[in-house]
Enzyme design. Structure first.
Site, PDB file in Angstrom:
ATOM      1  N   GLU A  13       0.815  -1.218   0.000  1.00  0.00           N
ATOM      2  CA  GLU A  13       0.000   0.000   0.000  1.00  0.00           C
ATOM      3  C   GLU A  13       0.851   1.272   0.000  1.00  0.00           C
ATOM      4  O   GLU A  13       0.389   2.344   0.389  1.00  0.00           O
ATOM      5  CB  GLU A  13      -0.935  -0.009   1.212  1.00  0.00           C
ATOM      6  CG  GLU A  13      -1.894  -1.179   1.222  1.00  0.00           C
ATOM      7  CD  GLU A  13      -2.632  -1.308   2.534  1.00  0.00           C
ATOM      8  OE1 GLU A  13      -3.564  -0.530   2.776  1.00  0.00           O
ATOM      9  OE2 GLU A  13      -2.257  -2.188   3.336  1.00  0.00           O
ATOM     10  N   SER A 184      -6.035  -2.815   2.433  1.00  0.00           N
ATOM     11  CA  SER A 184      -6.577  -2.247   1.195  1.00  0.00           C
ATOM     12  C   SER A 184      -7.160  -3.318   0.281  1.00  0.00           C
ATOM     13  O   SER A 184      -7.173  -3.171  -0.939  1.00  0.00           O
ATOM     14  CB  SER A 184      -5.514  -1.444   0.431  1.00  0.00           C
ATOM     15  OG  SER A 184      -5.347  -0.185   1.015  1.00  0.00           O
ATOM     16  N   ASP A 291     -15.183  -1.998   9.179  1.00  0.00           N
ATOM     17  CA  ASP A 291     -15.931  -2.301   7.963  1.00  0.00           C
ATOM     18  C   ASP A 291     -16.991  -3.357   8.233  1.00  0.00           C
ATOM     19  O   ASP A 291     -16.739  -4.326   8.969  1.00  0.00           O
ATOM     20  CB  ASP A 291     -14.975  -2.787   6.870  1.00  0.00           C
ATOM     21  CG  ASP A 291     -13.934  -1.738   6.508  1.00  0.00           C
ATOM     22  OD1 ASP A 291     -14.233  -0.534   6.663  1.00  0.00           O
ATOM     23  OD2 ASP A 291     -12.831  -2.113   6.068  1.00  0.00           O
ATOM     24  N   GLU A 304     -13.588  -6.273   9.808  1.00  0.00           N
ATOM     25  CA  GLU A 304     -12.243  -5.982  10.307  1.00  0.00           C
ATOM     26  C   GLU A 304     -12.160  -4.552  10.786  1.00  0.00           C
ATOM     27  O   GLU A 304     -13.076  -3.751  10.578  1.00  0.00           O
ATOM     28  CB  GLU A 304     -11.197  -6.219   9.212  1.00  0.00           C
ATOM     29  CG  GLU A 304     -11.362  -5.305   8.003  1.00  0.00           C
ATOM     30  CD  GLU A 304     -10.337  -5.592   6.926  1.00  0.00           C
ATOM     31  OE1 GLU A 304      -9.948  -6.754   6.755  1.00  0.00           O
ATOM     32  OE2 GLU A 304      -9.920  -4.627   6.241  1.00  0.00           O
ATOM     33  N   ASN A 306      -9.506  -1.113  10.824  1.00  0.00           N
ATOM     34  CA  ASN A 306      -8.340  -0.474  10.206  1.00  0.00           C
ATOM     35  C   ASN A 306      -7.784   0.557  11.177  1.00  0.00           C
ATOM     36  O   ASN A 306      -8.468   1.531  11.513  1.00  0.00           O
ATOM     37  CB  ASN A 306      -8.754   0.215   8.906  1.00  0.00           C
ATOM     38  CG  ASN A 306      -9.391  -0.746   7.929  1.00  0.00           C
ATOM     39  OD1 ASN A 306      -8.713  -1.382   7.144  1.00  0.00           O
ATOM     40  ND2 ASN A 306     -10.711  -0.877   7.981  1.00  0.00           N
ATOM     41  N   SER A 315     -11.136  10.229   1.244  1.00  0.00           N
ATOM     42  CA  SER A 315     -11.235   8.923   1.899  1.00  0.00           C
ATOM     43  C   SER A 315     -12.496   8.854   2.759  1.00  0.00           C
ATOM     44  O   SER A 315     -13.189   9.848   2.961  1.00  0.00           O
ATOM     45  CB  SER A 315      -9.997   8.658   2.762  1.00  0.00           C
ATOM     46  OG  SER A 315      -8.850   8.462   1.954  1.00  0.00           O
TER      47      SER A 315
END
Length: 350
Positions: A13, A184, A291, A304, A306, A315
């Site tokens: 990423e 990602s 998410d 999950e 982040n 974003s």
């Protein structure tokens, strides 16, 4: 404040991180801070020792300098022993705080955070333990289950113990195969039959030695930021094709993003509750993003967490903050503010 915005690195990423870091650095300078953009792996060869945080600074030039290394990263990894590039740690020690714009391995996995803790360097985001827990999707799943946060049923497998027999795992098609510590959506595959499953395992194991196989949840995709323990407005992500993979995340026009999400007040409250509970289950400090998938019947599942989510101006977290009346530069300052709470009480003003 004197701020190092740390980005780049060696993960898959890297380019996304440079984009995030560039946006953050510009936003902080717009707010009057002496922010500089630094590649954690490639560093800066020539540093003005007398004035490392200049009032006049070209963020785009710094970003271009970092990007110039992209094609050489793999070769540099073979030639180098130290992860930290030239002058990186010295600059971080001289800063009031380091804004972590890193994504993926050697950024979100707790290693950098642990190093900074030992060196007394302040940084944004959560600490080393919660970073490590959240980076491992298998452990994240266990932590969610222990804390009554609904999550898709699944198992983690190291390569040596891999099985191509889904029934032996108590599962059936379709399933999702994903790398245990990727980000990602790199190394994530939705598979519908045996041939796709075996190919997905082969591809996922090419990234790392452990994968997660979990039930596929058909439904709508959502994301919820949790800042200082409180959930932000929910955003719905509707990819025009496929699912929210790497391409759809970072190619303009690939998804329709709606914030606040058009779901009932009851479902909104429920998902925000699970987001806050998920963050708490992983001992998150400062901020993170969780998410979700939601079935047509309203059943929802946390996929999950982040710990250092994307922070370009478009974003997901900046979009959620905008609904609350918080613009992008102000959000960047706010994330510094909430991150400072993990350090002993002291006089602190932005």
């Amino acid at each position: 404040m004197k701020i190092v915005v740390l980005a780049g690195g060696t993960s898959t990423e890297r380019t996304v991180s440079i984009t995030s870091g560039t946006g953050i650095c510009k936003a902080l300078r717009q707010k009057g801070h002496q922010a500089i953009l630094v590649d954690i792996f490639c560093g800066i060869e020539n540093v003005d020792r007398e004035n490392p945080f200049p009032s006049e600074y070209d963020v785009d030039a710094a970003s271009e300098y970092m990007s110039a290394f992209n094609d050489r990263i793999e070769q540099m990894k073979k030639e180098r022993r130290s992860f930290f590039g030239p002058n990186v740690l010295k600059l971080c020690e001289a800063a009031d705080i380091v804004f972590l714009g890193l994504h993926g391995a050697n950024g979100e996995d707790g290693k950098v955070q642990a190093t900074f803790d030992l060196m007394g360097i302040k940084y944004t985001g959560t600490g080393y333990l919660s970073s490590a827990l959240a980076m491992d999707k298998g452990i994240t799943k266990q932590m969610f289950l222990m804390n009554n946060v609904p999550t898709p049923r699944g198992v983690s497998m190291v390569k040596e113990e891999m099985t191509t027999d889904l029934k032996a795992l108590g599962m059936e098609f379709p399933v999702v195969v994903k790398t245990c510590c990727g980000g990602s959506s790199v190394g994530v595959y939705i598979v519908n039959d045996q041939a796709e499953y075996e190919q997905a395992l082969k591809d996922a194991y090419s990234y790392e030695n452990e994968v997660v196989v979990e039930e596929y949840i058909k439904g709508r995709e959502f994301s919820v930021a949790v800042v200082d323990g409180k959930a932000y407005p929910i955003i719905e992500i509707a990819p025009l094709q496929g699912f929210y993979d790497y391409k759809n995340k970072y190619q303009a026009g690939s998804t329709i993003e709606t914030c606040p999400a058009e779901i009932s007040p009851e479902l909104t409250e429920k998902m925000q509750h699970y987001a806050e509970a998920g963050a708490k289950a992983l001992f998150m400090e400062g901020y993170c993003r969780l998410d979700f998938m939601m079935k047509e019947n309203g059943d929802m599942y946390c996929l999950e967490a982040n710990t250092l989510p994307g922070m370009t101006p478009t974003s997901l977290i900046p979009q959620e903050a905008k609904v609350l009346g918080i613009d992008y530069p102000t959000l960047c300052e706010k994330l510094i503010e909430v991150s400072m709470k993990k350090y002993p009480a002291q006089d602190f003003t932005l």
